[in-house]
Scaffold this active site. Structure first.
Site, PDB file in Angstrom:
ATOM      1  CG  ASP A  83      -0.128  -0.173   2.531  1.00 40.18           C
ATOM      2  OD1 ASP A  83       0.830  -0.983   2.523  1.00 40.18           O
ATOM      3  OD2 ASP A  83      -0.458   0.481   3.532  1.00 40.18           O
ATOM      4  CD  GLU A  84      -1.120   4.610   3.002  1.00 38.33           C
ATOM      5  OE1 GLU A  84      -2.123   5.310   3.233  1.00 38.33           O
ATOM      6  OE2 GLU A  84      -0.299   4.301   3.887  1.00 38.33           O
TER       7      GLU A  84
END
Lengths: 686, 686
Positions: free
Chosen positions: B314-315
């Site tokens: 993620d991210e």
């Protein structure tokens, strides 16, 4: 060499002129001189170790910073070695510590806190540990943030042996519970964990040489040797010695389940479930017994590094010996006239084994006989006089009489017990030196992992103060004031003496609504001494539930103590404004509590046994209020009413469900005062 | 084969005709049919395992009996194998369990409790575990002692994956805290512990192949491999799978401290202290990266037996990639048009490594790209629509959007989130099957060992019910009623969501007298979602203290909910007798609380930030009371007064010190009603 450990919480920042708060230290240090101002503990905090530096000190500071972090709510990160020029807490230990902590190692320290920094000096790392605990206790919430008061402290213990015994034989106590209690011990500067590891009801440690000891004698509830090493290491990091006790020749039924040949009876043996003193005892006449003990004590002496080794030796009733013809003929052959002589013979043999394995023997009063060497240590459950007698004969001793926390005494009563009182007070200085200190004892007939902390804490902190602080530190009000702060502060170690109360009450009531039950429970205490056994309708066993009201409520009622103070003040000459209102308020709550609680009794069997107590409390509340009415009107209460009410108090004071209503004596005082015997009208004082 | 395990607590004794109590089960079973009467759990209790019998089942029953013992206050002794003829709880598992617990293993069970005995049947040992938890929840305090209600239950989970993720990267969470949370998970039938082990702020597990990961990336706060094996074994005994997550290529700064060559920037790297999304990311263009990951994933795949392996994903903001010319040229050479393409390339490579080591890859939403095999599982923080999209493409998925317990939502709001809602509701049955369940997520920016339990419990029990119980179990009042019982019941596992509150308030106030602070704290909640970051005067870091009021108070105010209900009732058409008194009583306490608390503000910096909130609460109390006076008199309040009071409410509703006064909306309703807009005079309903 200069090293600095920087922690997140850093920069002891200068401020001054802030309100002075009382020092809530337990135990009270030997010398305290207040400074002015305080040192803030800001968002970061730095410690620097100056001068001589043993690796152990790093770990000590790490534990300190971890605890400080938990105490003030800071994450334990950013710890690093750095330059000392910015550090504000300087730690300097002149010497290190022994590889194995010794009795009498120097624990003194000197702490100087000013608004510009703090300095902790000690001759040893042990002294540093004690001083760091003092710093933790000095941390207060202030208007400027967390801070320690400017102060100068010189401190050292009065006695070198300050212990807590935990009996894990009668009820097994898991490792996490032991660890949090070791933290509590360190916090109040206790330095000996006396681990009572075997009992009729359980043998609690793994023996690799005699595995049936634990496999057949423990219900599966025992510590492995690795776990024991872990506890010893944990204790050492906190400056606590670990002294194991293996009770023999009595209190040893659990040994005989796996090894019946050790016993004097014919067996087979079962783990004992009942409480009391029982007949089974080791056979002191067989050489095989000593061979077994030699191997076993050798194994345990290797596991436990401490110099001292406790062999128990208490409460042998001699019945198995009397009933065994072989033992009887042995006694005749060796001119041993009774079972005390036979036990003395046993003790001599065991003492030689203990000594052979490099240890010093320790035992309860009963082992004291002139034929044992002067090196042994006597632990007295009989009292200071017995201790004085031993000291006169040249034996060293420890006081435990007066410190049995299972007897449900008040902190005040434990606090009054002094190892150098009674006959010990008139010993010569040299003899007095033989009295090494004392130990709080947590015998475990009625404790479980759930309530044991509440039996040990906070009262054991009062005992710790008796053993550490100068003898003239004995102001009971000050002790209670500091104890109430320490009690909540000890929560921070995970001790459950406060937090387990409500869940236990909820279980009893079967509801989350325990306000009324708490009102009742807050004025109750368990019966004292051995009354619980004596008044039990059915004898309890190690398999009995420990879920009754008597198991949940606390050994000492703070509410009752505060109420007694308020009544005393009200009836005294110097009643303060508002004291009658406080007394009336409590009395009304109690009077009305029966209505609140009444509907709950039918829903819970466990609650029902306190129904009569609740009624009595209600009646006491009403009686107290009526007495106050008479006092307010300034006219004596009618003698018939007084007699009736005093009978009611007498009734309420009787133990019920093994509980005592602790506010009854104060209500009696109100009634007596209302009879006009001594008290003036209250009107002017209201 | 018939074996019986007899415990101290034995003899399920027949009684009948006792009051029926509601079943406080969480999660609610699929089918419940009430019987009549109940089965007493007397001083002893016996369990017998009937039929096929794997050794693991013994341990399961031992854990059950230990917990039952703690729950009702009985010592865990006397457990022994005996004949089944006397046993009253018969356990029969038709089959065993897999060596490694698998996704979708049968967890169903059937429980029959009558006044004469109980029988628990299940296809697997897992089902037995779930059924035993149901029995524990059925145990109640009754007028005849502890008892379980006669009932017939057929139960099985709605979803096969019911997890709790704990982020130990941002704040390290010690083993004892994890263990008690595993107990809590088992209690509410969760079956996956998702262990988020690495983050920018810390790498929390020992690697023997790459020891600088933990030695340089953890501040010394990590789990050894032995400890990890211990956690896995502990979880397995409770029917919980352990899925590790190693977030990559982003959220990985802590890796780069020891191994900067893994990163795309030039280094050197420090452990990140701030919160947020940061630039450092693994270099997906170097073969050495995959060699490292191959060795590392191989090591971890050997340590964690579970089939699934979470790679985060993620991210990633792509900034380090954009800034690195070598990476840019690699992208051009491989026709990767942006950083999403590059991450997809990385994921493909990593997926092959994970698969090579026999594991199935799991990752957050961002990893979903059609070039990955259909075997992977998507964990969605974006929502059910994103999940539905994945399912349509043939991917399996988990819902975590709606279950982020760090966002401080109400249990009701979490409870409403359903993996098969939104776009997922209109999937085909086959597609719906791909939605495996969900996970509560405990992200750890603002949790410490002291308050983490209060962020997880009891709200996670509501999520557990959503994932276990049939979709039509959605009565919010029933959920809250059962949750309040479960919350206290969960105390029994050592969880501190209730018990840590008072000590934290005492630290803030710097006194034991926290009654007034508790009145205030009880109506507050922390701000929601990411408002804490957004409203912080100074950005918090991983070194920030977590000792403020916002850290101490609970995510959901029960007082505010109850007050809202009471106001609703009062203003509704069917006001019950006493409701106005209840509302007035609370309002008065709040109005007067500022006087009680006022004197404490100057003594504590930490307390002072809630002074304006206390004033607002006081004003809300006064406004509510005045509104009630108007309503009682049956005359509309003057418009000017109403406007002024509504402005006050609006002011009070604004976050302050990152806290919300949760009773403000109900006070607004009272004021609006007093304006005569809708509400009748209250007189008849009083």
């Amino acid at each position: 060499m200069v090293r600095t450990i920087l922690a997140v919480m850093s920069c002891l920042v200068f401020i001054s002129g802030v309100e002075a708060q009382p020092l809530n230290l337990v135990p009270m240090p030997a010398k305290v001189q207040m400074g002015s101002g305080q040192l803030l503990i800001g968002p970061t905090f730095s410690v620097s170790i100056v001068g001589r530096h043993e690796p152990r000190l790093d770990r000590v500071v790490e534990i300190f910073l971890g605890q400080l972090g938990r105490q003030i709510g800071m994450p334990p990160i950013d710890m690093q070695v750095a330059d000392s020029t910015n550090a504000t807490l300087l730690i300097q230990a002149a010497g290190g510590t022994k590889d194995v902590q010794e009795l009498g190692e120097d624990e003194s320290y000197r702490l100087e806190i000013s608004t510009s920094g703090a300095r902790l000096n000690a001759p040893t790392t042990l002294g540093i540990m004690r001083g760091l605990q003092t710093i933790l206790q000095l941390v207060q919430t202030t208007s400027a943030g967390f801070a320690v008061t400017a102060v100068s402290i010189e401190d050292s213990p009065r006695f070198p042996w300050r212990g807590l015994m935990i009996d894990v034989g009668r009820h097994f106590i898991p490792l996490d519970v032991l660890r949090r209690n070791l933290d509590g011990m360190a916090a109040v500067k206790l330095n000996v964990f006396h681990w009572h590891l075997s009992e009729n009801q359980g043998f609690r440690i793994e023996s690799k040489k005699f595995p049936k000891l634990q496999s057949m004698g423990s219900d599966g509830l025992y510590y492995t040797q690795d776990e024991v090493r872990g506890v010893i290491a944990y204790a050492r990091e906190r400056g606590i010695r670990v002294v194991p006790e293996f009770d023999m020749p009595g209190h040893a039924t659990a040994w005989f389940v796996g090894y019946p040949e050790l016993a004097s009876g014919s067996g087979p043996y079962q783990i004992e479930r009942r409480w009391g003193v029982f007949d089974p005892a080791m056979d002191p006449t067989r050489e095989e017994t000593y061979k077994f003990l030699d191997a076993f004590i050798g194994e345990m002496a290797g596991l436990f590094p401490d110099q001292f080794f406790h062999i128990g030796g208490d409460e042998v009733n001699g019945k198995e010996w009397d009933a065994n013809p072989k033992i009887q003929s042995f006694m005749r052959a060796h001119s041993l006239k009774d079972h005390n002589d036979l036990q003395a013979y046993f003790n001599q043999r065991v003492q030689k084994i203990v000594a052979k394995h490099g240890k010093t023997m320790l035992g309860w009063d009963e082992i004291l006989r002139p034929d044992l060497p002067k090196s042994i240590v006597i632990q007295s459950w009989r009292g200071p006089d017995s201790l004085a007698q031993a000291a006169k004969q040249g034996y060293r001793g420890l006081l435990s009489s007066g410190y049995y926390v299972d007897l449900m005494w008040s902190a005040e009563r434990h606090y009054a017990a002094d190892p150098l009182s009674g006959a010990a007070a008139s010993l010569t200085p040299e003899e007095q030196k033989r009295i090494l200190g004392g130990e709080a004892c947590m015998w475990a007939e009625y404790v479980s992992p759930e309530n044991i902390d509440s039996r040990i804490w906070p009262r054991t902190a009062a005992i710790a103060e008796r053993l550490w602080s100068p003898q003239d530190v004995r102001d009971v009000n000050s002790m209670y004031q500091r104890l109430s702060v320490a009690s909540n502060w000890l929560d921070g170690f995970g001790l459950t003496h406060n937090s387990s109360y409500a869940p236990m009450l909820r279980r009893i009531a079967g509801t989350n609504d325990i306000a009324a039950l708490k009102v009742l429970g807050d004025v109750l205490e368990p019966v004292k001494d051995y009354t619980r056994e004596e008044t039990a309708p059915v004898p309890a066993t190690s398999a009995s539930p420990l879920n009754r009201v008597v198991d949940a409520i606390r050994p000492e009622s703070a509410t009752a103590r505060q109420f007694a103070d308020a009544v005393e003040q009200l009836l005294g000459s110097a009643a303060k404004p508002g004291s009658e209102a406080r007394v009336r308020n409590l009395l009304s709550v109690w009077r009305d509590n029966q209505v609140e609680l009444g509907s709950q009794f039918e829903k819970s069997l466990l609650l029902r046994e306190v129904a009569p107590i609740s009624q009595n409390l209600s009646a006491l509340g009403a009686a107290g209020l009526a007495a106050l009415d008479y006092l307010d009107r300034g006219q004596p209460a009618p003698p018939a009413w007084v007699a009736q009410q005093l009978a009611l108090v007498e009734q309420a004071e009787k133990p019920q469900a093994q509980l005592l209503i602790m506010v009854a004596p104060s209500v009696r005082k109100l009634i007596q005062a209302s009879a006009g015997q001594a008290a003036p009208s209250l009107s002017p004082a209201k």
